[in-house]
Scaffold this active site. Structure first.
Site, PDB file in Angstrom:
ATOM      1  N   ASP A 221      -2.613  12.133  -2.114  1.00 24.48           N
ATOM      2  CA  ASP A 221      -2.430  13.479  -2.639  1.00 24.48           C
ATOM      3  C   ASP A 221      -2.964  13.478  -4.029  1.00 24.48           C
ATOM      4  O   ASP A 221      -1.960  12.962  -4.714  1.00 24.48           O
ATOM      5  CB  ASP A 221      -1.260  14.164  -2.163  1.00 24.48           C
ATOM      6  CG  ASP A 221      -1.212  15.606  -2.599  1.00 24.48           C
ATOM      7  OD1 ASP A 221      -2.112  16.167  -3.289  1.00 24.48           O
ATOM      8  OD2 ASP A 221      -0.704  16.277  -1.831  1.00 24.48           O
TER       9      ASP A 221
ATOM     10  N   ASP B  19     -11.119  10.022  -3.634  1.00 23.64           N
ATOM     11  CA  ASP B  19     -12.414  10.614  -3.442  1.00 23.64           C
ATOM     12  C   ASP B  19     -12.170  12.084  -4.593  1.00 23.64           C
ATOM     13  O   ASP B  19     -13.032  12.626  -4.652  1.00 23.64           O
ATOM     14  CB  ASP B  19     -12.545  11.509  -2.223  1.00 23.64           C
ATOM     15  CG  ASP B  19     -11.142  12.288  -1.836  1.00 23.64           C
ATOM     16  OD1 ASP B  19     -10.220  11.665  -1.582  1.00 23.64           O
ATOM     17  OD2 ASP B  19     -11.440  13.561  -1.659  1.00 23.64           O
TER      18      ASP B  19
ATOM     19  N   GLU C 154       0.882  -1.129   0.068  1.00 20.82           N
ATOM     20  CA  GLU C 154      -0.071  -0.096   0.157  1.00 20.82           C
ATOM     21  C   GLU C 154       1.043   1.176   0.003  1.00 20.82           C
ATOM     22  O   GLU C 154       1.659   1.388   0.939  1.00 20.82           O
ATOM     23  CB  GLU C 154      -0.963   0.025   1.300  1.00 20.82           C
ATOM     24  CG  GLU C 154      -2.072   1.142   1.203  1.00 20.82           C
ATOM     25  CD  GLU C 154      -2.636   1.545   2.054  1.00 20.82           C
ATOM     26  OE1 GLU C 154      -3.386   2.776   2.109  1.00 20.82           O
ATOM     27  OE2 GLU C 154      -2.591   0.965   3.347  1.00 20.82           O
TER      28      GLU C 154
ATOM     29  N   ASP D 237       5.194   4.667   3.457  1.00 22.62           N
ATOM     30  CA  ASP D 237       4.867   6.320   3.411  1.00 22.62           C
ATOM     31  C   ASP D 237       6.427   6.838   3.808  1.00 22.62           C
ATOM     32  O   ASP D 237       7.130   6.170   4.562  1.00 22.62           O
ATOM     33  CB  ASP D 237       4.035   6.600   4.761  1.00 22.62           C
ATOM     34  CG  ASP D 237       3.173   7.775   4.291  1.00 22.62           C
ATOM     35  OD1 ASP D 237       2.028   7.930   3.768  1.00 22.62           O
ATOM     36  OD2 ASP D 237       3.868   8.859   4.598  1.00 22.62           O
TER      37      ASP D 237
END
Length: 225
Positions: free
Chosen positions: A123, A159, A49, A74
């Site tokens: 982002d 989204d 991920e 990350d």
């Protein structure tokens, strides 16, 4: 920096399920090519991920798929704290986290070592001048090609209408194969146990009545590109 954030950095530094590489050229031994044999100690498929944030999706995917290995990635160590801590407490031996820059993914994984990639609510970098920073841009698709196994799947959940449309355009231009496409997850797949995993940020997006999009696709090979 707050004491709370500093404490999380200290915790992450000692967590056994977190690898930190702040400088990929510092000579530190890397796990490239050893994930199955030395780290997970099994031959299960490896799922990444990217830009995993607090690792909520990584952890939830791992709970639902004990026969797969999951690595949340990350660049900010304090973000990884929550997911890493939870994975240790449960415990979830099929979960690890890495603090690295995604640009250098090929420094940590061999060609074909990764079977699947998830990108959840990254982002969107909405300005045109930032388009190369989008995790579904041609630049990053080329990076993924260096580590993915043949016929591996890349998943995007977002989204952002703009990022979703951009991704559809990019994978068409790159001659990628669409495996699945859901324009509105909660209208079309409200009972899907994987697509309806909700992160902290996703819950915020839903409260604002944003539409959640999903697309899964396969990259063409480097030779076809």
């Amino acid at each position: 920096m707050s004491k709370n954030k500093l404490q999380k950095f200290e915790d992450v530094d000692r967590f056994s399920n977190v690898f930190e590489y702040t400088d990929y050229e510092d000579g530190t031994a890397k796990p490239k090519g050893t994930w199955n044999e030395e780290i997970f100690k099994n031959d299960h498929s490896i799922v990444l991920e990217l830009a995993c944030g607090k690792g909520e999706y990584t952890v939830n995917l791992a709970r639902r798929n004990p026969d797969k290995n999951f690595i949340g990635i990350d660049k900010k160590g304090w973000r990884l704290w929550k997911g890493a801590k939870r994975a240790l407490e449960e415990p979830l031996p099929n979960v690890h986290f890495m603090r690295i820059f995604i640009d250098h993914l090929a420094e940590y994984f061999e060609k074909g070592e990764v079977d699947e990639i998830w990108i959840t609510f990254p982002d969107p970098y909405l300005r045109d001048s930032q388009s190369s920073k989008r995790l579904t841009s041609p630049k990053f698709l080329n990076i993924y090609r260096k580590v993915l196994a043949p016929n591996a799947t890349v998943h995007l959940k977002t989204d952002s209408d703009e990022l979703y449309d951009f991704t559809l355009e990019t994978i068409a231009e790159e001659n990628c194969e669409i495996v699945d496409q859901v324009d509105d997850v909660y209208a079309e797949r409200p009972d899907d146990p994987i697509l309806t995993i909700k992160t902290f940020y996703e819950k915020m997006h839903l409260e604002k009545r944003k539409t959640i999009h999903y697309i899964a696709f396969r990259l063409n090979s480097e030779s076809d590109h």
